[in-house]
Design a protein around this motif. Structure first.
Motif, PDB file in Angstrom:
ATOM      1  N   PHE A 172      28.292  51.564  32.769  1.00 64.29           N
ATOM      2  CA  PHE A 172      29.047  52.324  31.762  1.00 64.29           C
ATOM      3  C   PHE A 172      30.517  52.341  32.166  1.00 64.29           C
ATOM      4  CE2 PHE A 172      24.743  54.128  32.003  1.00 64.29           C
ATOM      5  CZ  PHE A 172      24.289  53.735  30.748  1.00 64.29           C
ATOM      6  N   THR A 173      31.370  51.799  31.293  1.00 63.90           N
ATOM      7  CA  THR A 173      32.774  51.587  31.652  1.00 63.90           C
ATOM      8  C   THR A 173      33.708  51.953  30.502  1.00 63.90           C
ATOM      9  OG1 THR A 173      32.909  49.311  30.806  1.00 63.90           O
ATOM     10  CG2 THR A 173      32.041  49.598  33.036  1.00 63.90           C
ATOM     11  N   THR A 174      34.998  51.882  30.812  1.00 65.18           N
ATOM     12  CA  THR A 174      36.034  51.980  29.787  1.00 65.18           C
ATOM     13  C   THR A 174      36.129  50.631  29.077  1.00 65.18           C
ATOM     14  OG1 THR A 174      37.785  51.220  31.272  1.00 65.18           O
ATOM     15  CG2 THR A 174      37.310  53.583  31.256  1.00 65.18           C
ATOM     16  N   SER A 175      37.095  50.497  28.185  1.00 65.11           N
ATOM     17  CA  SER A 175      37.262  49.249  27.424  1.00 65.11           C
ATOM     18  C   SER A 175      37.761  48.105  28.279  1.00 65.11           C
ATOM     19  CB  SER A 175      38.224  49.481  26.262  1.00 65.11           C
ATOM     20  OG  SER A 175      39.482  49.928  26.747  1.00 65.11           O
ATOM     21  N   ILE A 176      38.144  48.396  29.550  1.00 69.71           N
ATOM     22  CA  ILE A 176      38.611  47.315  30.434  1.00 69.71           C
ATOM     23  C   ILE A 176      37.753  47.215  31.701  1.00 69.71           C
ATOM     24  CG2 ILE A 176      40.996  47.384  29.609  1.00 69.71           C
ATOM     25  CD1 ILE A 176      41.699  49.058  32.073  1.00 69.71           C
ATOM     26  N   GLY A 177      36.579  47.840  31.680  1.00 70.25           N
ATOM     27  CA  GLY A 177      35.643  47.664  32.788  1.00 70.25           C
ATOM     28  C   GLY A 177      35.770  48.646  33.926  1.00 70.25           C
ATOM     29  N   THR A 178      36.702  49.597  33.818  1.00 72.94           N
ATOM     30  CA  THR A 178      36.871  50.571  34.903  1.00 72.94           C
ATOM     31  C   THR A 178      35.906  51.741  34.727  1.00 72.94           C
ATOM     32  OG1 THR A 178      38.620  51.682  33.667  1.00 72.94           O
ATOM     33  CG2 THR A 178      39.296  49.974  35.240  1.00 72.94           C
ATOM     34  N   ALA A 179      35.771  52.542  35.789  1.00 71.84           N
ATOM     35  CA  ALA A 179      34.860  53.684  35.754  1.00 71.84           C
ATOM     36  C   ALA A 179      35.331  54.723  34.747  1.00 71.84           C
ATOM     37  CB  ALA A 179      34.749  54.308  37.144  1.00 71.84           C
ATOM     38  N   LEU A 180      34.370  55.372  34.122  1.00 74.10           N
ATOM     39  CA  LEU A 180      34.685  56.427  33.160  1.00 74.10           C
ATOM     40  C   LEU A 180      35.115  57.694  33.880  1.00 74.10           C
ATOM     41  CD1 LEU A 180      31.673  55.887  30.753  1.00 74.10           C
ATOM     42  CD2 LEU A 180      34.080  55.547  30.155  1.00 74.10           C
ATOM     43  N   GLU A 181      36.068  58.404  33.293  1.00 72.26           N
ATOM     44  CA  GLU A 181      36.542  59.667  33.831  1.00 72.26           C
ATOM     45  C   GLU A 181      35.514  60.756  33.536  1.00 72.26           C
ATOM     46  OE1 GLU A 181      38.087  62.680  35.430  1.00 72.26           O
ATOM     47  OE2 GLU A 181      39.401  60.910  35.505  1.00 72.26           O
ATOM     48  N   PRO A 182      34.971  61.453  34.560  1.00 70.14           N
ATOM     49  CA  PRO A 182      33.951  62.489  34.327  1.00 70.14           C
ATOM     50  C   PRO A 182      34.361  63.526  33.293  1.00 70.14           C
ATOM     51  CG  PRO A 182      34.101  62.002  36.661  1.00 70.14           C
ATOM     52  CD  PRO A 182      35.210  61.243  35.996  1.00 70.14           C
ATOM     53  N   ARG A 183      35.597  64.012  33.348  1.00 76.53           N
ATOM     54  CA  ARG A 183      36.025  65.019  32.377  1.00 76.53           C
ATOM     55  C   ARG A 183      36.140  64.436  30.980  1.00 76.53           C
ATOM     56  NH1 ARG A 183      40.526  69.045  35.209  1.00 76.53           N
ATOM     57  NH2 ARG A 183      39.149  69.862  36.847  1.00 76.53           N
ATOM     58  N   GLY A 184      36.512  63.163  30.902  1.00 75.92           N
ATOM     59  CA  GLY A 184      36.559  62.502  29.607  1.00 75.92           C
ATOM     60  C   GLY A 184      35.174  62.378  28.997  1.00 75.92           C
ATOM     61  N   VAL A 185      34.177  62.125  29.840  1.00 72.16           N
ATOM     62  CA  VAL A 185      32.791  62.062  29.377  1.00 72.16           C
ATOM     63  C   VAL A 185      32.353  63.436  28.871  1.00 72.16           C
ATOM     64  CG1 VAL A 185      30.404  61.652  30.119  1.00 72.16           C
ATOM     65  CG2 VAL A 185      32.224  60.136  30.900  1.00 72.16           C
ATOM     66  N   ASN A 186      32.775  64.500  29.553  1.00 75.12           N
ATOM     67  CA  ASN A 186      32.460  65.855  29.096  1.00 75.12           C
ATOM     68  C   ASN A 186      33.013  66.099  27.690  1.00 75.12           C
ATOM     69  OD1 ASN A 186      31.112  66.562  31.408  1.00 75.12           O
ATOM     70  ND2 ASN A 186      32.777  67.735  32.294  1.00 75.12           N
ATOM     71  N   ARG A 187      34.254  65.673  27.475  1.00 67.43           N
ATOM     72  CA  ARG A 187      34.878  65.887  26.162  1.00 67.43           C
ATOM     73  C   ARG A 187      34.148  65.095  25.080  1.00 67.43           C
ATOM     74  NH1 ARG A 187      39.626  66.048  29.492  1.00 67.43           N
ATOM     75  NH2 ARG A 187      39.888  63.794  29.326  1.00 67.43           N
ATOM     76  N   SER A 188      33.734  63.879  25.416  1.00 65.99           N
ATOM     77  CA  SER A 188      32.986  63.070  24.443  1.00 65.99           C
ATOM     78  C   SER A 188      31.667  63.735  24.089  1.00 65.99           C
ATOM     79  CB  SER A 188      32.725  61.668  25.018  1.00 65.99           C
ATOM     80  OG  SER A 188      33.930  60.966  25.226  1.00 65.99           O
ATOM     81  N   TRP A 189      31.016  64.328  25.079  1.00 63.16           N
ATOM     82  CA  TRP A 189      29.740  64.987  24.833  1.00 63.16           C
ATOM     83  C   TRP A 189      29.924  66.226  23.954  1.00 63.16           C
ATOM     84  CZ3 TRP A 189      24.876  64.349  24.397  1.00 63.16           C
ATOM     85  CH2 TRP A 189      23.986  65.419  24.484  1.00 63.16           C
TER      86      TRP A 189
END
Length: 425
Positions: A324-341
């Motif tokens: 599970f990555t960003t649009s350029i293959g980097t790790a997702l930001e945990p807080r960003g995942v929280n906001r998406s949820w």
């Protein structure tokens, strides 16, 4: 006539207590070594000075240094030398050190930093504890809710946060004791504030169905499904790599977690940028191999195809092998995942649900299905059964198979007791 009675003199190097011109009382203390230089202690009263003299004499006899330092001075070395050495030895996580430093800067040193290390007393720790329980939280609400005309005052620090700060101070003073800087750990003599555990939220079947339907069209659809079907923690799922997945055996090896390690505050803005790190599991029980079924197998394969297509379209891609990555293959930001949820939850009509509630739903489902607590403990990778019991007790539907089995057993016993016994036959 008898000679005038002479005042009793102190023995050589015994030291005496006297009052200074500024009103303070002081005493001279010598170490046990021959020819040692005198040290001076002070107090507001004669008894205070005598008590300080006795304490310093005892410390010197134990080989402790005479020169005391403030708590702030000790913490400076503790945070920059002692704890980093523990991180290097694998006894402390780097993220934990970062958390210790942040809470010490906010809640410990402003109130206790000026106190001499050996002068810290249980009474002062209790006062500090009470001060923290009244201290406003650093996260005030910034937007008005429906019907509000002004923002409410910020909440005070929670008992959990105060207890955590006290645990940091206790660990620091314990290391000072190990280094013979203090004769005891006075913090351990003060009980931490009582924390009232909140009941875990149990997502109903309807709520889970709504979330599953809404998340299926989200960019992180496969991430949400993986968390739910495997009961993973947020950071564990973010750390998954394709090499960890055995599609033939249908197993996933878990051994790492993604977390944000906060950096030092910017001197101008005060903001802390930090960096994402891949770290090992907190406990040995958390690591291991978990299996997955047909539904997740199909989902992961579909997600893999989507990711390959995204990588072909992207002008830049970091080959980190992350699932599970960003649009350029980097790790997702945990807080960003929280906001998406949170956005998924709002669209599904289930506001306030956390990502971790999916893990609770996983454990609760196993409990409702009648699995033995030991099986649930292994599936959730808990090191303590007490933690697993939170999930077992959260089940809304009672496992009826066990009572039914006991009903059959008692019925059979009653039938057997109605038959003629061999002794009477």
């Amino acid at each position: 006539m008898s000679a005038a009675r002479q005042p009793k003199r102190n023995a050589n190097r015994e030291g005496r207590v006297w009052q200074r011109s500024d009103g303070r009382w002081t005493a001279r203390v010598y170490g046990p070594e021959k020819g040692s230089k005198p040290h001076y202690v002070y107090g507001r009263t004669r008894d205070d000075a005598k008590a300080a003299k006795k304490e310093l004499e005892d410390d010197l006899a134990k080989g402790m240094p005479a020169q005391d330092q403030t708590i702030a001075e000790f913490f400076e070395g503790w945070l920059t030398r002692t704890l980093p050495s523990q991180v290097a030895a694998g006894h402390l996580a780097a993220s934990t050190l970062d958390s210790y430093a942040d809470n010490a800067r906010k809640h410990i040193l402003p109130e206790l930093g000026h106190i001499q290390l050996r002068q810290l007393r249980p009474s002062r720790v209790r006062e500090w504890q009470a001060e923290l329980l009244r201290k406003p939280s650093g996260r005030p609400r910034r937007s008005l809710r429906e019907g509000e005309t002004e923002l409410p005052p910020p909440p005070t620090l929670s008992p959990r946060t105060v207890g955590y700060c006290q645990a940091i101070l206790r660990r620091a003073i314990n290391d000072a004791w190990a280094d013979s800087l203090v004769s005891q750990n006075v913090v351990s003599r003060v009980p931490v504030p009582k924390v009232t555990e909140k009941a875990a939220r149990v997502l109903t079947a309807d709520e889970q169905a709504a979330l599953l339907a809404e998340s299926s069209s989200d960019r992180l659809w496969c991430y949400w499904l993986t968390v739910l079907m495997l009961g993973l923690r947020r950071g564990e799922c973010l750390a998954l790599r394709w090499q960890d997945i055995d599609f033939e055996a249908r197993t996933i090896r878990l051994g790492a977690s993604v977390q944000r390690l906060r950096g030092e505050p910017d001197p101008e803005t005060g903001r802390r940028k930090g960096t994402l790190i891949r770290k090992g599991m907190k406990t040995e029980a958390s690591a291991g191999v978990v299996g997955f079924g047909d539904s997740l197998h199909e989902a992961l394969r579909a997600h893999q195809r989507e990711q390959r297509a995204a990588r072909m379209r992207s002008k830049a891609w970091l080959e980190a092998d992350l699932v599970f990555t960003t649009s350029i293959g980097t790790a997702l930001e945990p807080r960003g995942v929280n906001r998406s949820w949170q956005k998924v939850c709002e669209r599904a009509g289930v506001p306030g649900a956390r990502i971790h509630d999916l893990r609770h739903a996983f454990g609760t489902q196993l409990a409702e299905a009648g699995f033995h607590p030991k099986v649930i403990q292994k599936a959730l990778r808990h090191s303590r059964m007490a933690t697993t019991e939170i999930y077992v007790h959260a089940a809304k539907e009672v496992n009826r198979e066990v009572p039914a089995a006991m009903d059959r057993h008692v019925t059979d016993l009653r039938k057997a007791s109605a038959r003629p016994s061999r002794r009477s036959s």
